[in-house]
Design an enzyme around this catalytic site. Sequence first.
Site, PDB file in Angstrom:
ATOM      1  N   HIS A   1       0.842  -1.190   0.000  1.00  0.00           N
ATOM      2  CA  HIS A   1       0.000   0.000   0.000  1.00  0.00           C
ATOM      3  C   HIS A   1       0.880   1.244   0.000  1.00  0.00           C
ATOM      4  O   HIS A   1       2.097   1.173   0.207  1.00  0.00           O
ATOM      5  CB  HIS A   1      -0.914  -0.008   1.219  1.00  0.00           C
ATOM      6  CG  HIS A   1      -1.980  -1.056   1.166  1.00  0.00           C
ATOM      7  ND1 HIS A   1      -2.986  -1.149   2.087  1.00  0.00           N
ATOM      8  CD2 HIS A   1      -2.204  -2.061   0.268  1.00  0.00           C
ATOM      9  CE1 HIS A   1      -3.780  -2.162   1.784  1.00  0.00           C
ATOM     10  NE2 HIS A   1      -3.316  -2.732   0.688  1.00  0.00           N
TER      11      HIS A   1
ATOM     12  N   GLU B   1       1.352   3.739   2.056  1.00  0.00           N
ATOM     13  CA  GLU B   1       2.101   4.033   3.276  1.00  0.00           C
ATOM     14  C   GLU B   1       3.373   3.183   3.370  1.00  0.00           C
ATOM     15  O   GLU B   1       4.427   3.666   3.771  1.00  0.00           O
ATOM     16  CB  GLU B   1       1.238   3.768   4.518  1.00  0.00           C
ATOM     17  CG  GLU B   1      -0.077   4.530   4.545  1.00  0.00           C
ATOM     18  CD  GLU B   1      -1.222   3.709   3.974  1.00  0.00           C
ATOM     19  OE1 GLU B   1      -1.059   3.130   2.882  1.00  0.00           O
ATOM     20  OE2 GLU B   1      -2.289   3.658   4.619  1.00  0.00           O
TER      21      GLU B   1
ATOM     22  N   TRP C   1     -16.021  11.260 -37.018  1.00  0.00           N
ATOM     23  CA  TRP C   1     -15.949  11.416 -35.563  1.00  0.00           C
ATOM     24  C   TRP C   1     -16.711  12.665 -35.179  1.00  0.00           C
ATOM     25  O   TRP C   1     -16.541  13.702 -35.816  1.00  0.00           O
ATOM     26  CB  TRP C   1     -14.499  11.503 -35.084  1.00  0.00           C
ATOM     27  CG  TRP C   1     -13.723  10.266 -35.319  1.00  0.00           C
ATOM     28  CD1 TRP C   1     -12.790  10.052 -36.281  1.00  0.00           C
ATOM     29  CD2 TRP C   1     -13.780   9.048 -34.558  1.00  0.00           C
ATOM     30  NE1 TRP C   1     -12.247   8.806 -36.181  1.00  0.00           N
ATOM     31  CE2 TRP C   1     -12.843   8.159 -35.123  1.00  0.00           C
ATOM     32  CE3 TRP C   1     -14.517   8.618 -33.466  1.00  0.00           C
ATOM     33  CZ2 TRP C   1     -12.637   6.865 -34.629  1.00  0.00           C
ATOM     34  CZ3 TRP C   1     -14.314   7.343 -32.976  1.00  0.00           C
ATOM     35  CH2 TRP C   1     -13.387   6.495 -33.557  1.00  0.00           C
TER      36      TRP C   1
ATOM     37  N   LEU D   1     -27.902   3.420 -22.738  1.00  0.00           N
ATOM     38  CA  LEU D   1     -27.851   4.540 -21.799  1.00  0.00           C
ATOM     39  C   LEU D   1     -29.250   4.886 -21.295  1.00  0.00           C
ATOM     40  O   LEU D   1     -29.445   5.135 -20.098  1.00  0.00           O
ATOM     41  CB  LEU D   1     -27.212   5.762 -22.470  1.00  0.00           C
ATOM     42  CG  LEU D   1     -25.697   5.724 -22.632  1.00  0.00           C
ATOM     43  CD1 LEU D   1     -25.234   6.826 -23.583  1.00  0.00           C
ATOM     44  CD2 LEU D   1     -25.001   5.864 -21.291  1.00  0.00           C
TER      45      LEU D   1
END
Length: 369
Positions: free
Chosen positions: A47, A49, A167, A297
């Site tokens: 991790h 830390e 596009w 969607l």
Amino acid sequence: MDHMKRALSLAQQALGNCSPNPTVGAVLIKEGQVVGEGFTQPPGQPHAEIVALHQAGSRAQGATLYVTLEPCCHHGRTPPCPSRIIQAGVSEVRFALLDPDPRVNGKGGKELEQAGVRVIVGEDEEEARKLNEAYFTYTQTHLPYVVAKYAASMDGKIATREGNARWITSAAARRRSNELRGISDAVAVGIGTILADDPQLTVRDDKDVPNMRQPLRIVIDSVGRTPTTARLLQEPGEVIIVGAHIPPRRAKALRQAGAELIELPAEDGSVNLKALLTQLGKRDITSLLIEGGGALLGSFFDQGLIDKTIAFIAPIIIGGANAVPAVAGTGSASIAQAMRLRNVTVEHIGEDLMVVGYPEKAFHQYGQS
């Protein structure tokens, strides 16, 4: 130097590479100098830390640790972080916000305090929460964080009346879209998009070479119409075809082409999207990018399953009653019922606009601020 801002910047480097773990950055400061820093490594590796502590070595003694999320205190694929922080002799830990995981929530900070480490919580909390919005949602619901993404003209069309869509937006907008794929666990499209555009759905570099790490690619295809020659089946990475009633011969052909098939209960003749999200959650998929088309969607929006919306808007007008809308489905019967977005931001991407917003349901449910 703003040390927490530096930690947040480091955390961004882990996006897309550490799921289902949160993306975390850490900076160790001693006598005003950075003595160690790091960000979350892929699952099973150190991790943030621990990376910072390893870099600092003996200089961690008496240092202050800035970290974007509460250090985890449970045994998973890696040992807990607080004990390592205590052993290193860190005198103070500042973290942006508590980890929502009930195995950690408040416990990591408490363990540090009981060992005599000074703990301060709350610095840059909003930015840290936004960085891990998918992790927070997944931890609280066990469902993936669902992002709707589309590219449209100013009049809301994603293709002309003849189906031409390439596009609509600029190369700069398409690069940003590629980056969104890169930080997502999975990408989904409907069968209409596969048949109309034959997309690869891969993450590619500036030289159009596929990245080593690819998101899971999902096609919502009720009856298995995906061609076995589809380009996404020729690309590296996993592909899942999600159907409701795929004929056995089509299922066999798709499996032979390299796809995994998931059969889910039908809902009004289509794939049950809530059941799909439950299945993905069980696979530790924390984030899902819905790239279209308009029908898929629309179904997600109609069912209130979207957590975040990203729209790339090009300065063109397509027009035409038969042009393809960005969001189809049933839609709202009145303006009062229309889905409202909160925390809306607008950014110029080349000549296009990127508009980001959070549906009110998600805004309230997941504590956006």
